[in-house]
Design a protein around this motif. Structure first.
Motif, PDB file in Angstrom:
ATOM      1  N   PHE A 174       0.825  -1.213   0.000  1.00 58.37           N
ATOM      2  CA  PHE A 174       0.000   0.000   0.000  1.00 58.37           C
ATOM      3  C   PHE A 174       0.860   1.264   0.000  1.00 58.37           C
ATOM      4  N   GLY A 175       1.887   1.296   0.869  1.00 61.22           N
ATOM      5  CA  GLY A 175       2.723   2.479   0.999  1.00 61.22           C
ATOM      6  C   GLY A 175       3.492   2.811  -0.267  1.00 61.22           C
ATOM      7  N   VAL A 176       4.038   1.784  -0.910  1.00 65.69           N
ATOM      8  CA  VAL A 176       4.784   1.980  -2.154  1.00 65.69           C
ATOM      9  C   VAL A 176       3.845   2.437  -3.265  1.00 65.69           C
ATOM     10  N   LYS A 177       2.695   1.796  -3.350  1.00 60.94           N
ATOM     11  CA  LYS A 177       1.714   2.166  -4.380  1.00 60.94           C
ATOM     12  C   LYS A 177       1.324   3.630  -4.239  1.00 60.94           C
ATOM     13  N   LYS A 178       1.099   4.065  -2.990  1.00 58.51           N
ATOM     14  CA  LYS A 178       0.732   5.468  -2.729  1.00 58.51           C
ATOM     15  C   LYS A 178       1.851   6.409  -3.181  1.00 58.51           C
ATOM     16  N   ALA A 179       3.101   6.063  -2.865  1.00 55.66           N
ATOM     17  CA  ALA A 179       4.238   6.925  -3.213  1.00 55.66           C
ATOM     18  C   ALA A 179       4.393   7.048  -4.726  1.00 55.66           C
ATOM     19  N   VAL A 180       4.283   5.926  -5.428  1.00 58.46           N
ATOM     20  CA  VAL A 180       4.428   5.943  -6.885  1.00 58.46           C
ATOM     21  C   VAL A 180       3.273   6.704  -7.534  1.00 58.46           C
ATOM     22  N   GLU A 181       2.061   6.489  -7.040  1.00 60.21           N
ATOM     23  CA  GLU A 181       0.906   7.209  -7.577  1.00 60.21           C
ATOM     24  C   GLU A 181       1.031   8.715  -7.341  1.00 60.21           C
ATOM     25  N   THR A 182       1.586   9.097  -6.190  1.00 61.07           N
ATOM     26  CA  THR A 182       1.825  10.515  -5.907  1.00 61.07           C
ATOM     27  C   THR A 182       2.765  11.116  -6.937  1.00 61.07           C
ATOM     28  N   CYS A 183       3.825  10.385  -7.273  1.00 66.38           N
ATOM     29  CA  CYS A 183       4.787  10.868  -8.273  1.00 66.38           C
ATOM     30  C   CYS A 183       4.130  11.061  -9.637  1.00 66.38           C
ATOM     31  N   GLU A 216       5.598  23.524 -15.832  1.00 69.97           N
ATOM     32  CA  GLU A 216       6.388  24.732 -15.584  1.00 69.97           C
ATOM     33  C   GLU A 216       6.796  24.890 -14.121  1.00 69.97           C
ATOM     34  N   VAL A 217       7.187  23.808 -13.509  1.00 67.82           N
ATOM     35  CA  VAL A 217       7.699  23.863 -12.142  1.00 67.82           C
ATOM     36  C   VAL A 217       8.747  22.765 -11.989  1.00 67.82           C
ATOM     37  N   ASN A 218       9.790  23.034 -11.238  1.00 63.19           N
ATOM     38  CA  ASN A 218      10.831  22.038 -10.996  1.00 63.19           C
ATOM     39  C   ASN A 218      10.317  21.000 -10.008  1.00 63.19           C
ATOM     40  N   LYS A 219      10.533  19.734 -10.325  1.00 59.09           N
ATOM     41  CA  LYS A 219      10.006  18.642  -9.507  1.00 59.09           C
ATOM     42  C   LYS A 219      11.152  17.754  -9.020  1.00 59.09           C
ATOM     43  N   TYR A 220      11.168  17.493  -7.705  1.00 62.00           N
ATOM     44  CA  TYR A 220      12.247  16.718  -7.095  1.00 62.00           C
ATOM     45  C   TYR A 220      11.677  15.597  -6.229  1.00 62.00           C
ATOM     46  N   ILE A 221      12.492  14.560  -6.043  1.00 60.40           N
ATOM     47  CA  ILE A 221      12.169  13.499  -5.081  1.00 60.40           C
ATOM     48  C   ILE A 221      13.334  13.403  -4.111  1.00 60.40           C
ATOM     49  N   LEU A 222      13.011  13.289  -2.826  1.00 63.13           N
ATOM     50  CA  LEU A 222      14.042  13.163  -1.802  1.00 63.13           C
ATOM     51  C   LEU A 222      14.532  11.717  -1.745  1.00 63.13           C
ATOM     52  N   GLY A 223      15.688  11.460  -2.328  1.00 59.88           N
ATOM     53  CA  GLY A 223      16.236  10.111  -2.343  1.00 59.88           C
ATOM     54  C   GLY A 223      15.437   9.178  -3.246  1.00 59.88           C
ATOM     55  N   MET A 224      15.594   7.866  -3.033  1.00 57.93           N
ATOM     56  CA  MET A 224      14.838   6.872  -3.802  1.00 57.93           C
ATOM     57  C   MET A 224      13.402   6.859  -3.281  1.00 57.93           C
ATOM     58  N   VAL A 225      12.449   7.201  -4.133  1.00 56.85           N
ATOM     59  CA  VAL A 225      11.061   7.263  -3.679  1.00 56.85           C
ATOM     60  C   VAL A 225      10.649   5.933  -3.065  1.00 56.85           C
ATOM     61  N   VAL A 226      11.128   4.844  -3.639  1.00 54.86           N
ATOM     62  CA  VAL A 226      11.044   3.500  -3.055  1.00 54.86           C
ATOM     63  C   VAL A 226      12.369   2.815  -3.384  1.00 54.86           C
ATOM     64  N   HIS A 227      12.699   1.767  -2.650  1.00 55.33           N
ATOM     65  CA  HIS A 227      13.981   1.118  -2.869  1.00 55.33           C
ATOM     66  C   HIS A 227      13.928   0.156  -4.060  1.00 55.33           C
ATOM     67  N   ILE A 285       8.928  15.668  -3.342  1.00 54.25           N
ATOM     68  CA  ILE A 285       8.178  14.538  -2.782  1.00 54.25           C
ATOM     69  C   ILE A 285       9.047  13.825  -1.758  1.00 54.25           C
ATOM     70  N   ILE A 286       8.514  13.650  -0.564  1.00 58.33           N
ATOM     71  CA  ILE A 286       9.216  12.884   0.464  1.00 58.33           C
ATOM     72  C   ILE A 286       8.919  11.418   0.239  1.00 58.33           C
ATOM     73  N   ARG A 287       9.956  10.626   0.120  1.00 65.08           N
ATOM     74  CA  ARG A 287       9.839   9.208  -0.238  1.00 65.08           C
ATOM     75  C   ARG A 287       9.027   8.410   0.783  1.00 65.08           C
ATOM     76  N   ALA A 288       8.720   7.169   0.397  1.00 65.64           N
ATOM     77  CA  ALA A 288       7.905   6.293   1.244  1.00 65.64           C
ATOM     78  C   ALA A 288       8.549   6.009   2.596  1.00 65.64           C
ATOM     79  N   HIS A 289       9.880   6.027   2.660  1.00 63.30           N
ATOM     80  CA  HIS A 289      10.572   5.751   3.921  1.00 63.30           C
ATOM     81  C   HIS A 289      10.549   6.930   4.885  1.00 63.30           C
ATOM     82  N   GLY A 290      10.114   8.103   4.398  1.00 64.61           N
ATOM     83  CA  GLY A 290      10.105   9.286   5.243  1.00 64.61           C
ATOM     84  C   GLY A 290      11.472   9.948   5.293  1.00 64.61           C
TER      85      GLY A 290
END
Length: 289
Positions: free
Chosen positions: A14-23, A31-42, A77-82
């Motif tokens: 569930f947690g991984v699915k939510k993180a990927v769907e958020t991305c 027209e906005v810069n988009k970043y992910i903090l680390g590996m969104v999931v491993h 986006i803060i990854r699934a691991h927080g």
């Protein structure tokens, strides 16, 4: 005849699915810069896909050292691991738009830690102190003792006059947790133990254990950095020495398989369905099945 059997529970949780769907949802913003903090999931393949749809991966060290490219109004986006409390404060200072994809189970452990410290307990945390999930959770505490396993815990000296609350990493091996629980209940009645292992993790471990007993060879599909995938391999090897961890179809050693084998397949919680299918198809294709 070659037979491939999937574990009853495997793949995206569930947690991984939510993180990927958020991305995917955030990727639609223009027209906005988009970043992910680390590996969104491993999982390296998932991370590569996120880069392909417009995200830039940045790490915590660069943020702490002021070497990141973040500007006011950027999306992160803060990854699934927080992440850690320090990083959260830094991001707020930068006035970036934060999408928090932290797994709900990770958040609940963090909240439990804060609550137990507020009533005077010291925290014993069982997990890998180098894992981002653990680093993030314990950063919200004041007095936290981290132990990787029962052996490390036995080497420590706990104060019988203090109150302890025992929390765990979400992907901790269930059997190892029970060993620790038995030990603490026997020697430290002043330690209150909270089982916060993710339900999806427990289900996948049990399904893997069951499957490993009935197949000739078991393939665990997951990233080498994925804690839950490595735990699945650990569980599988305890039942079947012919268990192997691979990240994708390119790592398959087809010489390990034969036409009359019963092949078990399981996958970590960060492993997408398309990778699982590619591995199954490659095994079948090798024998024209």
């Amino acid at each position: 005849m070659l037979e491939i059997i999937r574990a009853e529970k495997m793949g995206f949780c569930f947690g991984v699915k939510k993180a990927v769907e958020t991305c995917y949802k955030v990727s639609e913003e223009k027209e906005v810069n988009k970043y992910i903090l680390g590996m969104v999931v491993h999982n390296k393949d998932v991370v590569k896909e996120m880069e392909n749809i417009g995200f830039v991966i940045i790490n915590e060290e660069d943020i702490l050292n002021g070497k990141d490219p973040l500007k006011k109004g950027d999306i992160i986006i803060i990854r699934a691991h927080g992440t850690t409390s320090q990083i959260i404060e830094k991001l707020k200072e930068k006035e970036v738009k934060i999408y928090d994809a932290t797994c709900i189970f990770v958040d609940k452990i963090k909240e439990m830690l804060i609550q137990r410290e507020s009533v005077g307990d010291e925290i014993i945390f069982i997990g890998d102190k180098e894992h981002p999930e653990v680093k993030g959770i314990i950063s919200f505490g004041k007095t936290v003792k981290v132990f990787k396993n029962l052996e490390e815990l036995k080497e420590s000296t706990l104060d019988i006059s203090k109150r302890y609350s025992v929390l765990t990493q979400t992907t901790l091996n269930k059997n190892k947790f029970l060993e620790i629980k038995d030990y603490l209940e026997k020697y430290y009645s002043n330690a209150q133990i909270f089982d916060r292992i993710c339900g999806a993790t427990s289900e996948r471990q049990e399904a893997t254990k069951k499957l490993a007993k009935t197949c000739d060879i078991l393939v665990v599909i997951g990233d080498l950095k994925s804690s839950n995938s490595k735990k699945l391999l650990e569980v599988a090897l305890a039942e079947n020495p012919k268990s192997y961890l691979v990240q994708n179809e390119n790592e398959l050693d087809l010489s390990l398989f034969s036409r009359d084998m019963k092949v078990g397949i399981t996958a970590g919680a960060s492993t997408p369905e398309d990778i699982i299918k590619k591995i199954e198809n490659k095994i079948r294709g090798n024998f024209n099945v």
